[in-house]
Design an enzyme around this catalytic site. Sequence first.
Site, PDB file in Angstrom:
ATOM      1  N   SER A 239       0.856  -1.193   0.000  1.00 29.16           N
ATOM      2  CA  SER A 239       0.000   0.000   0.000  1.00 29.16           C
ATOM      3  C   SER A 239       0.886   1.236   0.000  1.00 29.16           C
ATOM      4  O   SER A 239       2.088   1.154   0.236  1.00 29.16           O
ATOM      5  CB  SER A 239      -0.886   0.013   1.256  1.00 29.16           C
ATOM      6  OG  SER A 239      -0.159   0.484   2.381  1.00 29.16           O
ATOM      7  N   ASP A 240       0.298   2.390  -0.246  1.00 28.63           N
ATOM      8  CA  ASP A 240       1.037   3.625  -0.005  1.00 28.63           C
ATOM      9  C   ASP A 240       0.903   3.953   1.497  1.00 28.63           C
ATOM     10  O   ASP A 240       0.200   3.272   2.246  1.00 28.63           O
ATOM     11  CB  ASP A 240       0.529   4.766  -0.891  1.00 28.63           C
ATOM     12  CG  ASP A 240       1.601   5.850  -1.064  1.00 28.63           C
ATOM     13  OD1 ASP A 240       2.580   5.856  -0.288  1.00 28.63           O
ATOM     14  OD2 ASP A 240       1.462   6.701  -1.962  1.00 28.63           O
ATOM     15  N   TRP A 241       1.578   4.976   1.899  1.00 27.19           N
ATOM     16  CA  TRP A 241       1.677   5.370   3.316  1.00 27.19           C
ATOM     17  C   TRP A 241       0.278   5.561   3.920  1.00 27.19           C
ATOM     18  O   TRP A 241      -0.418   6.513   3.535  1.00 27.19           O
ATOM     19  CB  TRP A 241       2.493   6.663   3.378  1.00 27.19           C
ATOM     20  CG  TRP A 241       2.743   7.235   4.712  1.00 27.19           C
ATOM     21  CD1 TRP A 241       1.833   7.830   5.539  1.00 27.19           C
ATOM     22  CD2 TRP A 241       3.997   7.306   5.394  1.00 27.19           C
ATOM     23  NE1 TRP A 241       2.444   8.265   6.678  1.00 27.19           N
ATOM     24  CE2 TRP A 241       3.777   7.964   6.621  1.00 27.19           C
ATOM     25  CE3 TRP A 241       5.305   6.889   5.098  1.00 27.19           C
ATOM     26  CZ2 TRP A 241       4.797   8.211   7.531  1.00 27.19           C
ATOM     27  CZ3 TRP A 241       6.308   7.146   6.008  1.00 27.19           C
ATOM     28  CH2 TRP A 241       6.054   7.790   7.213  1.00 27.19           C
ATOM     29  N   THR A 242      -0.111   4.686   4.811  1.00 25.02           N
ATOM     30  CA  THR A 242      -1.444   4.665   5.463  1.00 25.02           C
ATOM     31  C   THR A 242      -2.634   4.638   4.492  1.00 25.02           C
ATOM     32  O   THR A 242      -3.747   4.993   4.866  1.00 25.02           O
ATOM     33  CB  THR A 242      -1.664   5.819   6.484  1.00 25.02           C
ATOM     34  OG1 THR A 242      -1.588   7.076   5.800  1.00 25.02           O
ATOM     35  CG2 THR A 242      -0.671   5.798   7.627  1.00 25.02           C
ATOM     36  N   SER A 243      -2.405   4.201   3.270  1.00 19.54           N
ATOM     37  CA  SER A 243      -3.545   4.224   2.338  1.00 19.54           C
ATOM     38  C   SER A 243      -4.586   3.162   2.697  1.00 19.54           C
ATOM     39  O   SER A 243      -5.734   3.259   2.263  1.00 19.54           O
ATOM     40  CB  SER A 243      -3.092   4.106   0.877  1.00 19.54           C
ATOM     41  OG  SER A 243      -2.551   2.844   0.609  1.00 19.54           O
TER      42      SER A 243
END
Length: 712
Positions: free
Chosen positions: A263-267
């Site tokens: 995932s992207d950062w906290t996505s």
Amino acid sequence: MSRLGHTLLLAALLASPAAAQNLDSLLARMTLEEKLGQLNLLSADGRASPQQMQLVRAGKLGGLFNVIGAENTTPVQRIAVTESRLKIPLLFGLDVIHGFRTIFPIPLAEAGTFDPEVAEATARAAGVEAAVAGINWTYAPMVDIARDPRWGRIAEGSGEDPYLGSLMAAARVRGFQQTIFATAKHFAGYGAAEGGRDYNETEISARTMREIYLPPFKAAVDAGVASIMSAFNDIAGVPASGNAWLTDTVLRREWGFTGFVVSDWTSVMELLQHGVAGSQAEAGRRALTAGVDMDMQSGIYTDALAALVRSNRIPMAVVDTAVMRVLRAKLYLGLFRDPYRSRTAPAGPELRALARRAARESIVLLKNDRALLPLDPKTATIAVIGPLADNKEEPLGPWHTQGQAQDVVTVLQGIRSRASGVQVVYAQGAGVEDTSTAGFAAAVAAAKRANVAVLVLGERGDMSGEAASRSSLGLPGVQQQLLEAVAATGTPLVLVLMNGRPLILEWASDHVPAIVETWFLGVEAGNAIADVLFGDVNPSGRLPVTFPRVLGQVPLYYNHRNTGRPYEANNKFTSKYVDVPNTPRYPFGFGLSYTTFAYSDLKVSPARARVSDTVTATVTVANTGKREGTEVVQLYVRDEVASVSPRVRELKAFQRVTLKPGESRAVSLRVAVRDLWFIGLDMKPVVEPGTFRVYVGPNSSEGLEAGFECIP
Ligand code: BGC
């Protein structure tokens, strides 16, 4: 397994098949918590915190990122492989985007080289430098197509064109994966953020998604990319980090991707804000079942999913599949055999030479009236002016990892060392975003004393990149006034631009005789710019993105459809503005040289071709000027009639051709007819029989025209 870069391929071969069987037995020995731990990825602050070390010991982390330096990665890896129950090594990720310590041109600039070999070489060098510092996984290349210069992340990608973007994506994957794993990001459609505002929603049709946004990802997958990062944005309401169509149907089932998705950062957590999940557990379930294997920074997979697995709301098979993807990546990377992956540092001078070469090739000459450039190295006095003229920070661009300002050669330094006999007078004039004009008097005085003024203007490095959208695209602060004040002196003026996106350059284009677009070129910026200003290097960069005339034209890109009422000068009821032409200020593919090139004798053969054939366009390119130079010969195709309205031009081939003065050469560009597909009415790729126009020339709005017939 998809194809990997050659060194890693070797590691993968050494790793199988016995080792692969070992993975099965490893999985069988894992507790549910240990499995979810492999899917958990957390950021550190340079080094792992005591809490993170404890998670590693407990088998609750699959990887860390932002742990930098072997002195920091080694101790935590040692905990993983000696103190954790199953001794599974960690991935160490980092955003190595355009260099690690040696900073190369930003990716957008480098795309303008139209030279995938250069992109491969810089990615390779960055990968080696990062590997020496304990990194085994980069979050690059960023392969998002971007058509909106307001969006700051346009700087991180290859611009607006899917063909150029695909070649650059594949080259960078090959380069990085000589030593470390690459990640193609952000899957997908992130560049279509509405209004150019970062993280904003996108509204992308399935056709445009497949024709424009997905091809660079497909190219990265075909080049063997190890991982894909899911994006922050939603597409017509479906967030990319919980979108089974993207991360399962297209990526794995259609393309056969066998690596892992991060995932992207906290996505994953952000699925709550998107409003598609009411709890952390629901967000995690949605992401994991959609095919997002690793959770970056949300901690949700480890914190909230065990109960759902135990109650069968998430099948264990889903968890096992994700875990195996991560374990296989570690195996292929060779981490089970050599968790510390020691590497020898590349030679500094070679890296600097590569940085200078990439920077030189990235520079785009936008205007050069009356051959003001190149400058004569015997000019008596040169004034070097502007907030970016002697600035060591900004040429590093938005993502400079371990890059150091002290390593940067400024334009002032580059000019001084190239033109040692010249008197160089320097004045800053103003800061990038200053509101004060107090420094103008000194700048004007410097220009008045000089035979020529070099004015270095543009953006700060952090005005593009993530979370750096702009709603106006002029020169920031009082720089426009500074430009006008210096121009008013009448001293011949060269405008050197540093910026991470297309700028609106109307006044400059109308009033300044010479304009050089240098983007952010990295540590060798000043040397490369001096190389070009004094003609040691003849510029050959081309624009990887359209420069609009005014912001109101945005989005403006060359490969648009024709409309039912294409522009006609004397017909009001055609598609146009009443106050500005439709055309860009500088089109995609544009760039001048210190010499001139002429095109003649375009021939396309065969005249009739089947879908399985390849057509060859041959054109004679002549250097009609007085210097050796490199032309980027570009081939565009237009499908004349199709069941879906065709785009007016699409880049399908290009070649860099270096010619001596007076030399001419027959250049052949090949296009496989099957590559002329579009998404048909049934939403499947199709090449329809009929006439194709072929344009070959120096950019997307000029060129000779020929054609061929595609027969059934
Ligand atoms: C960015 C990614 C980056 C990640 C890790 C995110 O904010 O969108 O491109 O790889 O952070 O640093």
